[in-house]
Design a protein around this motif. Structure first.
Motif, PDB file in Angstrom:
ATOM      1  N   TYR A 164       0.823  -1.215   0.000  1.00 48.92           N
ATOM      2  CA  TYR A 164       0.000   0.000   0.000  1.00 48.92           C
ATOM      3  C   TYR A 164       0.859   1.267   0.000  1.00 48.92           C
ATOM      4  O   TYR A 164       0.508   2.258  -0.641  1.00 48.92           O
ATOM      5  CB  TYR A 164      -0.980   0.005   1.174  1.00 48.92           C
ATOM      6  N   VAL A 165       1.985   1.250   0.700  1.00 47.49           N
ATOM      7  CA  VAL A 165       2.889   2.412   0.649  1.00 47.49           C
ATOM      8  C   VAL A 165       3.372   2.599  -0.789  1.00 47.49           C
ATOM      9  O   VAL A 165       3.356   3.715  -1.326  1.00 47.49           O
ATOM     10  CB  VAL A 165       4.080   2.261   1.624  1.00 47.49           C
ATOM     11  N   TYR A 166       3.805   1.512  -1.422  1.00 45.58           N
ATOM     12  CA  TYR A 166       4.249   1.589  -2.824  1.00 45.58           C
ATOM     13  C   TYR A 166       3.142   2.155  -3.705  1.00 45.58           C
ATOM     14  O   TYR A 166       3.384   3.051  -4.525  1.00 45.58           O
ATOM     15  CB  TYR A 166       4.669   0.198  -3.306  1.00 45.58           C
ATOM     16  N   LEU A 167       1.931   1.657  -3.542  1.00 38.36           N
ATOM     17  CA  LEU A 167       0.812   2.117  -4.363  1.00 38.36           C
ATOM     18  C   LEU A 167       0.514   3.591  -4.112  1.00 38.36           C
ATOM     19  O   LEU A 167       0.224   4.341  -5.055  1.00 38.36           O
ATOM     20  CB  LEU A 167      -0.429   1.262  -4.085  1.00 38.36           C
ATOM     21  N   ASP A 168       0.585   4.023  -2.851  1.00 36.89           N
ATOM     22  CA  ASP A 168       0.346   5.433  -2.526  1.00 36.89           C
ATOM     23  C   ASP A 168       1.398   6.347  -3.138  1.00 36.89           C
ATOM     24  O   ASP A 168       1.137   7.524  -3.390  1.00 36.89           O
ATOM     25  CB  ASP A 168       0.320   5.641  -1.011  1.00 36.89           C
ATOM     26  N   LEU A 169       2.596   5.816  -3.365  1.00 35.45           N
ATOM     27  CA  LEU A 169       3.684   6.620  -3.931  1.00 35.45           C
ATOM     28  C   LEU A 169       3.752   6.546  -5.455  1.00 35.45           C
ATOM     29  O   LEU A 169       4.505   7.306  -6.072  1.00 35.45           O
ATOM     30  CB  LEU A 169       5.024   6.148  -3.360  1.00 35.45           C
ATOM     31  N   THR A 170       2.992   5.643  -6.056  1.00 31.43           N
ATOM     32  CA  THR A 170       3.070   5.423  -7.498  1.00 31.43           C
ATOM     33  C   THR A 170       1.915   6.119  -8.196  1.00 31.43           C
ATOM     34  O   THR A 170       0.754   5.731  -8.033  1.00 31.43           O
ATOM     35  CB  THR A 170       3.042   3.909  -7.806  1.00 31.43           C
ATOM     36  N   PRO A 171       2.218   7.149  -8.992  1.00 29.13           N
ATOM     37  CA  PRO A 171       1.141   7.898  -9.649  1.00 29.13           C
ATOM     38  C   PRO A 171       0.521   7.148 -10.829  1.00 29.13           C
ATOM     39  O   PRO A 171       1.145   6.269 -11.426  1.00 29.13           O
ATOM     40  CB  PRO A 171       1.845   9.169 -10.134  1.00 29.13           C
ATOM     41  N   CYS A 172      -0.684   7.526 -11.134  1.00 28.00           N
ATOM     42  CA  CYS A 172      -1.377   7.007 -12.313  1.00 28.00           C
ATOM     43  C   CYS A 172      -0.552   7.357 -13.544  1.00 28.00           C
ATOM     44  O   CYS A 172      -0.073   8.486 -13.690  1.00 28.00           O
ATOM     45  CB  CYS A 172      -2.767   7.651 -12.405  1.00 28.00           C
ATOM     46  N   GLY A 173      -0.389   6.403 -14.436  1.00 28.04           N
ATOM     47  CA  GLY A 173       0.396   6.615 -15.646  1.00 28.04           C
ATOM     48  C   GLY A 173      -0.240   7.586 -16.615  1.00 28.04           C
ATOM     49  O   GLY A 173       0.451   8.171 -17.451  1.00 28.04           O
ATOM     50  N   ASP A 174      -1.551   7.811 -16.501  1.00 26.62           N
ATOM     51  CA  ASP A 174      -2.237   8.717 -17.423  1.00 26.62           C
ATOM     52  C   ASP A 174      -2.284  10.159 -16.929  1.00 26.62           C
ATOM     53  O   ASP A 174      -2.059  11.083 -17.705  1.00 26.62           O
ATOM     54  CB  ASP A 174      -3.666   8.227 -17.688  1.00 26.62           C
ATOM     55  N   CYS A 175      -2.578  10.359 -15.627  1.00 28.82           N
ATOM     56  CA  CYS A 175      -2.773  11.738 -15.150  1.00 28.82           C
ATOM     57  C   CYS A 175      -1.813  12.154 -14.040  1.00 28.82           C
ATOM     58  O   CYS A 175      -1.739  13.332 -13.697  1.00 28.82           O
ATOM     59  CB  CYS A 175      -4.219  11.934 -14.688  1.00 28.82           C
ATOM     60  N   GLY A 176      -1.111  11.199 -13.426  1.00 29.64           N
ATOM     61  CA  GLY A 176      -0.157  11.531 -12.377  1.00 29.64           C
ATOM     62  C   GLY A 176      -0.742  11.586 -10.979  1.00 29.64           C
ATOM     63  O   GLY A 176      -0.011  11.802 -10.017  1.00 29.64           O
ATOM     64  N   ALA A 177      -2.051  11.388 -10.840  1.00 28.29           N
ATOM     65  CA  ALA A 177      -2.671  11.397  -9.511  1.00 28.29           C
ATOM     66  C   ALA A 177      -2.340  10.098  -8.782  1.00 28.29           C
ATOM     67  O   ALA A 177      -2.044   9.075  -9.411  1.00 28.29           O
ATOM     68  CB  ALA A 177      -4.182  11.562  -9.639  1.00 28.29           C
ATOM     69  N   THR A 178      -2.403  10.124  -7.468  1.00 25.46           N
ATOM     70  CA  THR A 178      -2.141   8.909  -6.695  1.00 25.46           C
ATOM     71  C   THR A 178      -3.396   8.396  -5.992  1.00 25.46           C
ATOM     72  O   THR A 178      -3.378   7.297  -5.456  1.00 25.46           O
ATOM     73  CB  THR A 178      -1.044   9.152  -5.639  1.00 25.46           C
TER      74      THR A 178
END
Length: 172
Positions: free
Chosen positions: A14-28
């Motif tokens: 979950y920490v990794y996912l929270d730090l990884t932005p969406c590839g399309d818009c950059g939101a997390t």
């Protein structure tokens, strides 16, 4: 479908996912669902969700650890350092949490401080035995490297230990 390295625990994933932005818009911001899946005969941890900003479907698959890591809450993993989140990212997580700890909600403050303590403990796992600091080559993400480049001295073992003890003291 690409399977990422081992997620030692779901908390680490979950920490990794929270730090990884969406590839399309950059939101997390994504509401994640978690389960198990099989990829080429291998059992993996699967996380899927929809980006809250652009509605892009997101999915991440992680290898499972050879053995389960029991621990406190939060539980980021065993004695080995993360292969998902680098030491700069862990320290940034701790910094961000401690910068917004509420003064009027002891329960929330305790949760956030425990997460910050665990994040600093993760940074210390990157200091090799007998070394004084996290080596510069242990920072593999752009975000983690940026934290390191701003203040490399923060990654010395003695300074990290002081930060850890200070945060732990706030739990008492």
């Amino acid at each position: 479908m690409t399977v990422l390295p081992v997620a030692r625990t779901s908390d680490e994933a979950y920490v990794y996912l929270d730090l990884t932005p969406c590839g399309d818009c950059g939101a997390t911001e994504t509401e994640w669902e978690h389960g198990l899946a099989q990829v080429e005969g291998e059992l993996v941890a699967a996380y899927s969700g929809t980006c809250e900003k652009c509605s892009t479907a997101r999915e991440y698959l992680f290898r499972l650890p050879a053995r389960e890591h029991a621990g406190a809450d939060p539980n980021f993993g065993g004695a080995e350092p993360s292969v998902l989140v680098d030491p700069g990212q862990w320290l940034d997580v701790a910094d961000q949490l401690m910068s917004v700890v509420p003064t009027d909600d002891p329960a929330a403050a305790g949760i956030m401080t425990r997460f910050a303590v665990a994040a600093v403990a993760e940074v210390l796992k990157f200091v090799p035995a007998g070394a004084d600091a996290v080596p510069a080559d242990r920072f593999w993400t752009e975000a983690g490297r940026r934290v390191y480049d701003l203040q490399p001295g923060r990654f010395r073992r003695d300074r990290l230990q002081v930060v850890l003890e200070t945060y732990e003291g706030r739990l008492s």
